[in-house]
Design a protein around this motif. Structure first.
Motif, short mmCIF file in Angstrom:
data_model
loop_
_atom_site.label_atom_id
_atom_site.label_comp_id
_atom_site.label_asym_id
_atom_site.label_seq_id
_atom_site.Cartn_x
_atom_site.Cartn_y
_atom_site.Cartn_z
N ALA A 44 -12.67 6.53 9.50
CA ALA A 44 -11.86 5.37 9.10
C ALA A 44 -11.35 5.48 7.67
CB ALA A 44 -12.67 4.10 9.26
N SER A 45 -12.02 6.23 6.81
CA SER A 45 -11.63 6.26 5.40
C SER A 45 -10.23 6.84 5.21
CB SER A 45 -12.65 7.05 4.58
OG SER A 45 -12.67 8.41 4.96
N VAL A 46 -9.87 7.81 6.03
CA VAL A 46 -8.52 8.38 5.93
C VAL A 46 -7.47 7.33 6.30
CG1 VAL A 46 -6.99 10.15 6.86
CG2 VAL A 46 -9.37 10.69 6.40
N VAL A 52 -3.73 1.53 2.53
CA VAL A 52 -3.71 0.99 1.17
C VAL A 52 -2.59 1.64 0.36
CG1 VAL A 52 -5.03 0.85 -0.98
CG2 VAL A 52 -6.12 0.30 1.18
N ASN A 53 -2.41 2.95 0.49
CA ASN A 53 -1.35 3.63 -0.27
C ASN A 53 0.05 3.23 0.19
OD1 ASN A 53 -3.02 5.01 -1.99
ND2 ASN A 53 -3.02 6.88 -0.78
N ASN A 54 0.23 3.01 1.50
CA ASN A 54 1.57 2.77 2.03
C ASN A 54 1.92 1.31 2.23
OD1 ASN A 54 2.02 5.54 2.17
ND2 ASN A 54 1.11 5.68 4.18
N VAL A 55 0.93 0.41 2.20
CA VAL A 55 1.21 -1.01 2.44
C VAL A 55 0.74 -1.89 1.28
CG1 VAL A 55 0.78 -2.95 3.98
CG2 VAL A 55 1.10 -0.68 4.94
N ILE A 60 1.78 -5.15 -3.66
CA ILE A 60 1.37 -5.64 -4.98
C ILE A 60 2.40 -5.27 -6.04
CG2 ILE A 60 -0.39 -5.40 -6.78
CD1 ILE A 60 -2.44 -5.04 -4.52
N ASP A 61 2.94 -4.05 -5.95
CA ASP A 61 3.97 -3.63 -6.91
C ASP A 61 5.21 -4.51 -6.83
OD1 ASP A 61 2.33 -1.58 -7.73
OD2 ASP A 61 3.27 -0.08 -6.42
N LEU A 62 5.61 -4.83 -5.62
CA LEU A 62 6.79 -5.68 -5.44
C LEU A 62 6.56 -7.06 -6.03
CD1 LEU A 62 9.59 -6.14 -4.13
CD2 LEU A 62 8.35 -6.96 -2.14
N ILE A 63 5.41 -7.64 -5.76
CA ILE A 63 5.10 -8.97 -6.29
C ILE A 63 5.06 -8.95 -7.82
CG2 ILE A 63 3.27 -10.72 -6.43
CD1 ILE A 63 2.62 -9.95 -3.48
N LEU A 64 4.40 -7.94 -8.39
CA LEU A 64 4.33 -7.85 -9.85
C LEU A 64 5.69 -7.61 -10.47
CD1 LEU A 64 1.02 -5.88 -10.41
CD2 LEU A 64 1.51 -8.22 -11.10
N THR A 102 0.54 3.49 -10.78
CA THR A 102 -0.16 4.77 -10.94
C THR A 102 -1.54 4.78 -10.27
OG1 THR A 102 -1.06 4.05 -13.06
CG2 THR A 102 1.02 5.28 -13.10
N ALA A 103 -2.00 3.66 -9.76
CA ALA A 103 -3.35 3.57 -9.19
C ALA A 103 -3.60 4.53 -8.04
CB ALA A 103 -3.65 2.14 -8.76
N PRO A 104 -2.66 4.75 -7.11
CA PRO A 104 -2.97 5.68 -6.01
C PRO A 104 -3.27 7.10 -6.46
CG PRO A 104 -1.07 4.36 -5.43
CD PRO A 104 -1.39 4.07 -6.87
N LEU A 105 -2.87 7.46 -7.68
CA LEU A 105 -3.13 8.82 -8.16
C LEU A 105 -4.59 9.04 -8.53
CD1 LEU A 105 0.00 9.24 -10.45
CD2 LEU A 105 -0.33 10.08 -8.12
#
Length: 113
Positions: A44-46, A52-55, A60-64, A102-105
């Motif tokens: 499940a982790s994958v 989380v990376n794609n949705v 969150i980026d759009l809202i911010l 930059t968080a997903p990196l």
């Protein structure tokens, strides 16, 4: 009495659906629950990481980004009205936006996935 019958019927329907739609989670033949949980987490982790990376992060980026530009516009109109520009709120929103962009990196290395 009719009210109790409706509540009782609703409760029975909910219980039937609960028992019908749940499935038992059993460990493999040895009964090693820890291994079953670990193998499920590995699978499940994958999927969690992809979602989380794609949705989550783009939402969150759009809202911010919307809040940042709205607050920047409001700060500009306050500047025109009062002659003093407030940098605190736009700066905080910009820092949060850069953090989430930059968080997903690096976030998955911190969490360990």
């Amino acid at each position: 009495m009719k009210k109790f019958m409706k509540i009782g019927t609703l409760l029975c329907v909910v219980l039937v659906f609960t028992f019908a739609l749940t499935s038992p989670a059993l460990a493999a033949g040895t009964g090693d629950v820890a291994a079953a949980v670990e193998s499920t987490w590995d699978d499940a982790s994958v999927q969690i990481k992809d979602v989380v990376n794609n949705v989550v992060f783009p939402a969150i980026d759009l809202i911010l980004a919307v809040f940042f530009f709205a607050k920047l516009g409001m700060a500009y109109f306050d500047y025109r009205k009062q002659g003093q520009f407030e940098w605190a709120a736009p700066a905080i929103l910009f820092a949060c936006l850069v953090f989430t962009l930059t968080a997903p990196l690096y976030i998955w290395d911190i969490i360990g996935i």
